[in-house]
Design a protein around this motif. Structure first.
Motif, mmCIF file in Angstrom:
data_model
loop_
_atom_site.group_PDB
_atom_site.id
_atom_site.type_symbol
_atom_site.label_atom_id
_atom_site.label_comp_id
_atom_site.label_asym_id
_atom_site.label_seq_id
_atom_site.Cartn_x
_atom_site.Cartn_y
_atom_site.Cartn_z
ATOM 1 N N GLU A 190 -4.537 -17.623 -65.130
ATOM 2 C CA GLU A 190 -3.635 -16.474 -64.919
ATOM 3 C C GLU A 190 -4.203 -15.529 -63.855
ATOM 4 N N VAL A 191 -5.518 -15.301 -63.917
ATOM 5 C CA VAL A 191 -6.148 -14.405 -62.930
ATOM 6 C C VAL A 191 -5.974 -14.991 -61.524
ATOM 7 N N LYS A 192 -6.189 -16.283 -61.400
ATOM 8 C CA LYS A 192 -6.035 -16.918 -60.076
ATOM 9 C C LYS A 192 -4.596 -16.762 -59.596
ATOM 10 N N ARG A 193 -3.649 -16.934 -60.519
ATOM 11 C CA ARG A 193 -2.238 -16.799 -60.138
ATOM 12 C C ARG A 193 -1.944 -15.352 -59.699
ATOM 13 N N LEU A 194 -2.477 -14.401 -60.452
ATOM 14 C CA LEU A 194 -2.189 -12.987 -60.156
ATOM 15 C C LEU A 194 -2.895 -12.485 -58.898
ATOM 16 N N THR A 195 -3.900 -13.234 -58.447
ATOM 17 C CA THR A 195 -4.639 -12.819 -57.242
ATOM 18 C C THR A 195 -4.421 -13.816 -56.097
ATOM 19 N N ASN A 196 -3.331 -14.554 -56.165
ATOM 20 C CA ASN A 196 -2.997 -15.544 -55.122
ATOM 21 C C ASN A 196 -4.156 -16.501 -54.838
ATOM 22 N N GLY A 197 -4.826 -16.913 -55.911
ATOM 23 C CA GLY A 197 -5.883 -17.911 -55.780
ATOM 24 C C GLY A 197 -7.240 -17.339 -55.426
ATOM 25 N N ARG A 198 -7.333 -16.053 -55.123
ATOM 26 C CA ARG A 198 -8.602 -15.485 -54.639
ATOM 27 C C ARG A 198 -9.609 -15.243 -55.756
ATOM 28 N N GLY A 199 -9.163 -14.657 -56.873
ATOM 29 C CA GLY A 199 -10.084 -14.240 -57.934
ATOM 30 C C GLY A 199 -10.393 -12.757 -57.800
ATOM 31 N N VAL A 200 -10.976 -12.185 -58.852
ATOM 32 C CA VAL A 200 -11.266 -10.745 -58.864
ATOM 33 C C VAL A 200 -12.650 -10.469 -58.282
ATOM 34 N N ASP A 201 -12.868 -9.201 -57.907
ATOM 35 C CA ASP A 201 -14.167 -8.825 -57.340
ATOM 36 C C ASP A 201 -15.234 -8.727 -58.422
ATOM 37 N N VAL A 202 -14.814 -8.278 -59.619
ATOM 38 C CA VAL A 202 -15.791 -8.068 -60.698
ATOM 39 C C VAL A 202 -15.112 -8.309 -62.043
ATOM 40 N N VAL A 203 -15.866 -8.914 -62.965
ATOM 41 C CA VAL A 203 -15.399 -9.057 -64.349
ATOM 42 C C VAL A 203 -16.288 -8.198 -65.238
ATOM 43 N N TYR A 204 -15.670 -7.312 -66.023
ATOM 44 C CA TYR A 204 -16.390 -6.556 -67.051
ATOM 45 C C TYR A 204 -16.132 -7.263 -68.374
ATOM 46 N N ASP A 205 -17.114 -8.057 -68.829
ATOM 47 C CA ASP A 205 -16.913 -8.964 -69.968
ATOM 48 C C ASP A 205 -17.717 -8.493 -71.182
ATOM 49 N N SER A 206 -17.023 -7.934 -72.170
ATOM 50 C CA SER A 206 -17.680 -7.503 -73.410
ATOM 51 C C SER A 206 -17.551 -8.559 -74.502
#
Ligand code: NDP
Length: 324
Positions: free
Chosen positions: A197-213
């Motif tokens: 879903e993240v890849k789809r929402l970012t046009n395949g690019r991915g996010v700059d940072v993940v804050y993973d708790s």
């Protein structure tokens, strides 16, 4: 005084409501009469023994209350001052002694409940968004458990900094709360593979940072959600601790950076603590940062508070009232 003690790490039943002597402050400490104690996931890690302490030990890492007495070296606090603090264990109690440098004065406009609800998770959200990866306008971040105590505050601070925020939650009710907090998109990660879903929402690019708790159950998909040379911030273990990994994994997934930070190292000096706590409490007082206090439990029900938190039942913040 009444205090929760753990004699042997274990389940919620390991927490016993005990009678203890009121502690006396050493020269650099103050004695605080606690009005509210915050409930945090870290309290569960100590209770189950994931984080170690010598038994018998107290629980609770944050509180707000009134200074009752100060040690001989303490000059800038006096009995009657309204204060809050984080990262000093033993706040599930009627009184606590705290190093004076860790105490911050509560702005007049704020109640004890708001200060206790904001200080630990607020400073956590602050260091994650301002120091670990100082978010810039138009960057995109992924925030797990976006309706949770820390998550809701990270989302709001990320929006203050102008970032696009993708949140994850387990239910639609929590997704609604995450959207109200400012999430631009919310993924129900219990229903969909969130990396896709993240890849789809970012046009395949991915996010700059993940804050993973969330930790164990989310770790690999979190790495998959990053753009090349993005930063994976694994800062909690809600689903369990992340197991060991091969460094080569970071290469294969795009020369990624990985960090495992804690608030203790980001509020380690009076100067840094004052900056973060001043921002957090100031924003709550001005209305720029909105808290959601879900429930205040009597201290005698501290075990139930932890059961609810671990059971993914809660939104926002849980408090304990030590007088009850
Ligand atoms: P939360 O209010 O965020 O509650 C935890 C949330 O995690 C749940 O509501 C749930 O949200 C999500 N979750 C996902 N998987 C699980 C699972 N298997 N079991 C339970 N919960 C799960 O708690 P806190 O705000 O107190 O803490 C959040 C995290 O941040 C914790 O891991 C904590 O240790 C960490 N933390 C780290 C700090 C640091 O400096 N390193 C400081 C402060 C907090 P959902 O239902 O939406 O999935």
């Amino acid at each position: 005084m009444k205090a929760i003690l753990v004699h042997q790490p274990g389940g919620p039943e390991a927490m016993t409501l005990s009678d203890c002597p009121v502690p006396q402050p050493s020269p650099d400490q103050a004695l605080v009469k606690i009005a509210y104690s915050g409930v945090n996931f870290i309290d569960i890690y100590f209770r189950i023994g994931l984080y170690k302490a010598e038994a018998p030990y107290g629980l609770g890492m944050e509180a707000a209350g009134t200074v009752e007495a100060v040690g001989a070296n303490v000059k800038d606090l006096k009995p009657g001052d309204r204060v809050a603090y984080a990262m000093n264990r033993g706040s599930y109690a009627e009184y606590a002694v705290v190093p004076a440098w860790q105490l911050v004065k509560i702005p007049e406009k704020l109640g004890f409940d708001q200060a206790a609800a904001a200080i630990l998770q607020g400073m956590t959200a602050h260091y994650l968004t301002h120091s670990t990866w100082p978010l810039k306008q138009h960057e995109t971040c992924l925030v797990h458990a976006a309706a949770g105590g820390a998550g809701r505050l990270i989302v709001q601070m990320a929006k203050m900094r102008g970032a696009r925020v993708i949140g994850t939650t387990s239910t639609e009710a929590k997704a609604e709360v995450a959207r109200e907090a400012g999430c631009d998109e919310v993924i129900l990660y219990t229903e969909k593979a969130f990396d896709e879903e993240v890849k789809r929402l970012t046009n395949g690019r991915g996010v700059d940072v993940v804050y993973d708790s969330v930790g164990k159950s989310a770790f690999e998909q979190s790495l998959n959600s990053l753009r090349p040379r993005g930063l994976m911030v694994t800062f909690g273990n809600a689903s369990g601790a992340v197991p060991a990994i091969e460094p080569l994994l970071l290469n294969n997934k795009g020369s990624l950076f990985l960090t495992r930070p804690t608030l203790a190292h980001h509020a380690a000096t009076r100067e840094e603590l004052s900056w973060r706590a001043g921002d957090v409490l100031g924003w709550v007082a001005s209305g720029a940062l909105k808290l959601h206090i879900e429930k205040t439990y009597p201290m005698s029900e501290a075990a139930q508070a932890q059961i609810d938190l671990a059971g993914r039942k809660t939104i926002g913040k849980l408090l304990l009232d030590p007088a009850k």
